[in-house]
Write a protein that holds these residues in place. Sequence first.
Motif, PDB file in Angstrom:
ATOM      1  N   ALA A  66      72.352 163.761  22.176  1.00  0.00           N
ATOM      2  CA  ALA A  66      72.179 163.933  23.617  1.00  0.00           C
ATOM      3  C   ALA A  66      73.458 163.539  24.347  1.00  0.00           C
ATOM      4  CB  ALA A  66      71.010 163.083  24.124  1.00  0.00           C
ATOM      5  N   SER A  67      73.668 164.172  25.500  1.00  0.00           N
ATOM      6  CA  SER A  67      74.853 163.858  26.297  1.00  0.00           C
ATOM      7  C   SER A  67      74.578 164.135  27.771  1.00  0.00           C
ATOM      8  CB  SER A  67      76.046 164.713  25.839  1.00  0.00           C
ATOM      9  OG  SER A  67      77.190 164.469  26.642  1.00  0.00           O
ATOM     10  N   VAL A  68      75.199 163.328  28.623  1.00  0.00           N
ATOM     11  CA  VAL A  68      75.237 163.569  30.067  1.00  0.00           C
ATOM     12  C   VAL A  68      76.697 163.521  30.495  1.00  0.00           C
ATOM     13  CG1 VAL A  68      74.671 162.676  32.357  1.00  0.00           C
ATOM     14  CG2 VAL A  68      72.928 162.693  30.561  1.00  0.00           C
ATOM     15  N   CYS A  69      77.147 164.577  31.186  1.00  0.00           N
ATOM     16  CA  CYS A  69      78.523 164.660  31.668  1.00  0.00           C
ATOM     17  C   CYS A  69      78.493 164.925  33.171  1.00  0.00           C
ATOM     18  CB  CYS A  69      79.288 165.785  30.962  1.00  0.00           C
ATOM     19  SG  CYS A  69      79.436 165.567  29.180  1.00  0.00           S
ATOM     20  N   ASP A  70      79.258 164.156  33.907  1.00  0.00           N
ATOM     21  CA  ASP A  70      79.297 164.225  35.374  1.00  0.00           C
ATOM     22  C   ASP A  70      80.668 164.730  35.794  1.00  0.00           C
ATOM     23  OD1 ASP A  70      79.333 163.818  38.101  1.00  0.00           O
ATOM     24  OD2 ASP A  70      78.766 161.712  38.018  1.00  0.00           O
ATOM     25  N   GLY A  71      80.717 165.990  36.234  1.00  0.00           N
ATOM     26  CA  GLY A  71      81.988 166.613  36.567  1.00  0.00           C
ATOM     27  C   GLY A  71      82.468 166.274  37.957  1.00  0.00           C
ATOM     28  N   MET A  72      83.771 166.415  38.148  1.00  0.00           N
ATOM     29  CA  MET A  72      84.364 166.191  39.473  1.00  0.00           C
ATOM     30  C   MET A  72      85.470 167.201  39.702  1.00  0.00           C
ATOM     31  SD  MET A  72      85.878 162.694  38.048  1.00  0.00           S
ATOM     32  CE  MET A  72      84.414 162.716  37.027  1.00  0.00           C
ATOM     33  N   GLY A  73      85.621 167.595  40.954  1.00  0.00           N
ATOM     34  CA  GLY A  73      86.605 168.603  41.322  1.00  0.00           C
ATOM     35  C   GLY A  73      86.078 169.408  42.489  1.00  0.00           C
TER      36      GLY A  73
ATOM     37  N   VAL B 202      78.901 160.614  28.322  1.00  0.00           N
ATOM     38  CA  VAL B 202      78.248 159.690  27.404  1.00  0.00           C
ATOM     39  C   VAL B 202      77.524 160.541  26.376  1.00  0.00           C
ATOM     40  CG1 VAL B 202      77.965 157.605  28.803  1.00  0.00           C
ATOM     41  CG2 VAL B 202      76.281 159.431  28.991  1.00  0.00           C
ATOM     42  N   VAL B 203      77.627 160.121  25.125  1.00  0.00           N
ATOM     43  CA  VAL B 203      76.995 160.842  24.023  1.00  0.00           C
ATOM     44  C   VAL B 203      76.203 159.849  23.190  1.00  0.00           C
ATOM     45  CG1 VAL B 203      77.379 162.190  21.920  1.00  0.00           C
ATOM     46  CG2 VAL B 203      78.805 162.597  23.938  1.00  0.00           C
ATOM     47  N   LEU B 204      74.985 160.226  22.831  1.00  0.00           N
ATOM     48  CA  LEU B 204      74.132 159.418  21.963  1.00  0.00           C
ATOM     49  C   LEU B 204      73.778 160.234  20.733  1.00  0.00           C
ATOM     50  CD1 LEU B 204      72.149 157.016  21.328  1.00  0.00           C
ATOM     51  CD2 LEU B 204      70.435 158.307  22.636  1.00  0.00           C
ATOM     52  N   LEU B 205      74.024 159.663  19.555  1.00  0.00           N
ATOM     53  CA  LEU B 205      73.635 160.265  18.280  1.00  0.00           C
ATOM     54  C   LEU B 205      72.782 159.243  17.533  1.00  0.00           C
ATOM     55  CD1 LEU B 205      74.043 162.520  16.040  1.00  0.00           C
ATOM     56  CD2 LEU B 205      75.972 161.121  15.258  1.00  0.00           C
ATOM     57  N   VAL B 206      71.599 159.666  17.083  1.00  0.00           N
ATOM     58  CA  VAL B 206      70.740 158.784  16.293  1.00  0.00           C
ATOM     59  C   VAL B 206      70.511 159.429  14.940  1.00  0.00           C
ATOM     60  CG1 VAL B 206      68.533 157.580  16.116  1.00  0.00           C
ATOM     61  CG2 VAL B 206      69.589 157.903  18.362  1.00  0.00           C
ATOM     62  N   VAL B 207      70.938 158.722  13.893  1.00  0.00           N
ATOM     63  CA  VAL B 207      70.781 159.178  12.509  1.00  0.00           C
ATOM     64  C   VAL B 207      70.066 158.078  11.737  1.00  0.00           C
ATOM     65  CG1 VAL B 207      71.941 160.027  10.441  1.00  0.00           C
ATOM     66  CG2 VAL B 207      72.962 160.442  12.696  1.00  0.00           C
ATOM     67  N   GLY B 208      68.936 158.412  11.132  1.00  0.00           N
ATOM     68  CA  GLY B 208      68.160 157.371  10.467  1.00  0.00           C
ATOM     69  C   GLY B 208      67.706 156.345  11.488  1.00  0.00           C
ATOM     70  N   GLN B 209      68.052 155.098  11.278  1.00  0.00           N
ATOM     71  CA  GLN B 209      67.699 154.044  12.225  1.00  0.00           C
ATOM     72  C   GLN B 209      68.941 153.442  12.873  1.00  0.00           C
ATOM     73  OE1 GLN B 209      65.141 151.633   9.544  1.00  0.00           O
ATOM     74  NE2 GLN B 209      63.468 152.129  10.952  1.00  0.00           N
TER      75      GLN B 209
ATOM     76  N   LYS C   3      69.403 167.724  21.894  1.00  0.00           N
ATOM     77  CA  LYS C   3      69.060 168.475  20.687  1.00  0.00           C
ATOM     78  C   LYS C   3      68.400 167.535  19.679  1.00  0.00           C
ATOM     79  CE  LYS C   3      72.858 171.876  20.835  1.00  0.00           C
ATOM     80  NZ  LYS C   3      72.130 173.121  20.576  1.00  0.00           N
ATOM     81  N   VAL C   4      67.423 168.052  18.957  1.00  0.00           N
ATOM     82  CA  VAL C   4      66.851 167.370  17.808  1.00  0.00           C
ATOM     83  C   VAL C   4      66.925 168.324  16.625  1.00  0.00           C
ATOM     84  CG1 VAL C   4      64.801 166.348  16.769  1.00  0.00           C
ATOM     85  CG2 VAL C   4      65.310 165.927  19.179  1.00  0.00           C
ATOM     86  N   ALA C   5      67.505 167.879  15.516  1.00  0.00           N
ATOM     87  CA  ALA C   5      67.649 168.708  14.328  1.00  0.00           C
ATOM     88  C   ALA C   5      66.857 168.108  13.175  1.00  0.00           C
ATOM     89  CB  ALA C   5      69.124 168.835  13.944  1.00  0.00           C
ATOM     90  N   GLN C   6      66.145 168.963  12.450  1.00  0.00           N
ATOM     91  CA  GLN C   6      65.447 168.539  11.247  1.00  0.00           C
ATOM     92  C   GLN C   6      66.396 168.713  10.064  1.00  0.00           C
ATOM     93  OE1 GLN C   6      61.934 171.048  11.264  1.00  0.00           O
ATOM     94  NE2 GLN C   6      60.760 169.501  12.368  1.00  0.00           N
ATOM     95  N   THR C   7      66.630 167.637   9.312  1.00  0.00           N
ATOM     96  CA  THR C   7      67.563 167.673   8.198  1.00  0.00           C
ATOM     97  C   THR C   7      66.921 167.067   6.955  1.00  0.00           C
ATOM     98  OG1 THR C   7      68.609 165.481   8.401  1.00  0.00           O
ATOM     99  CG2 THR C   7      69.346 167.193   9.925  1.00  0.00           C
ATOM    100  N   ASP C   8      67.632 167.181   5.830  1.00  0.00           N
ATOM    101  CA  ASP C   8      67.150 166.559   4.593  1.00  0.00           C
ATOM    102  C   ASP C   8      67.138 165.040   4.686  1.00  0.00           C
ATOM    103  OD1 ASP C   8      66.914 169.069   3.520  1.00  0.00           O
ATOM    104  OD2 ASP C   8      68.838 169.022   2.473  1.00  0.00           O
TER     105      ASP C   8
END
Length: 255
Positions: free
Chosen positions: A37-44, A112-119, A25-30
Amino acid sequence: MNFKIVAHTDIGIKKSTNQDSVLMKVAQTDYGNVLFASVCDGMGGLAKGELASATLVRMLSKWFEDEFPKMLYQGVSLEVLQRSWNDLIYQANSKISSYGNALRTNMGTTMVVLLVVGQVYYIVNVGDSRVYRIKEELEQITKDQTVVQREMDLGRMTYEEARRDPRRNVLLQCVGASQVIEPDYFTGTVEPGTMFLLCSDGFRHVIAKEELYEYLTPYRVFNEQAMKESLVYLTELNKYRQEVDNISAALVRAD
């Protein structure tokens, strides 16, 4: 900061279901554009791993839509994120565990989750899906929570031995099948032209680090079409080399 994002996922050559889940996801904010972004690898057994990873991705998506906006305006920090993400992980662990108990099976998922805010980037990891940072080199940011990584850390196994060890996929913890979860957190700065690769273990088992960098260097994949073509090529290369797992990757370019 502007973001180019692509993702690719493939069931692979052996499994009957794709148990990986990908979120971008990319969100436009003030405060500028924000990347999540995230990647999840399930098992079962059967589709149970797919249910585990999809459940976690839905919870992450809801968090980004409902909880993150309030956090953004109050001020984002690693400490605040840790509290919020820990709560989410514990809730997901309980929910997925309850699903497993009802279905009388063990089920779980990496994340795994990646969040980028500003720099600034923020990463949380549970399991052995990975985040790499790519610029002048390909750098693995996350650290696998696996038996073989623990053995390497203790000096009882070399990298080459770990690559061949039959326990290379044995996790120390995952969301849904662990009583206690201790996520790993990472943060750092983002320079323009930096890329991030998030991937399940099926994407990188049989491909060398040098090959990943060759096809994902920012000087080569400068637009979304080239980014997508590289992910597809590497996925097909995995299958040609007989990788048996599901194969998923998300690629982010920050400019």
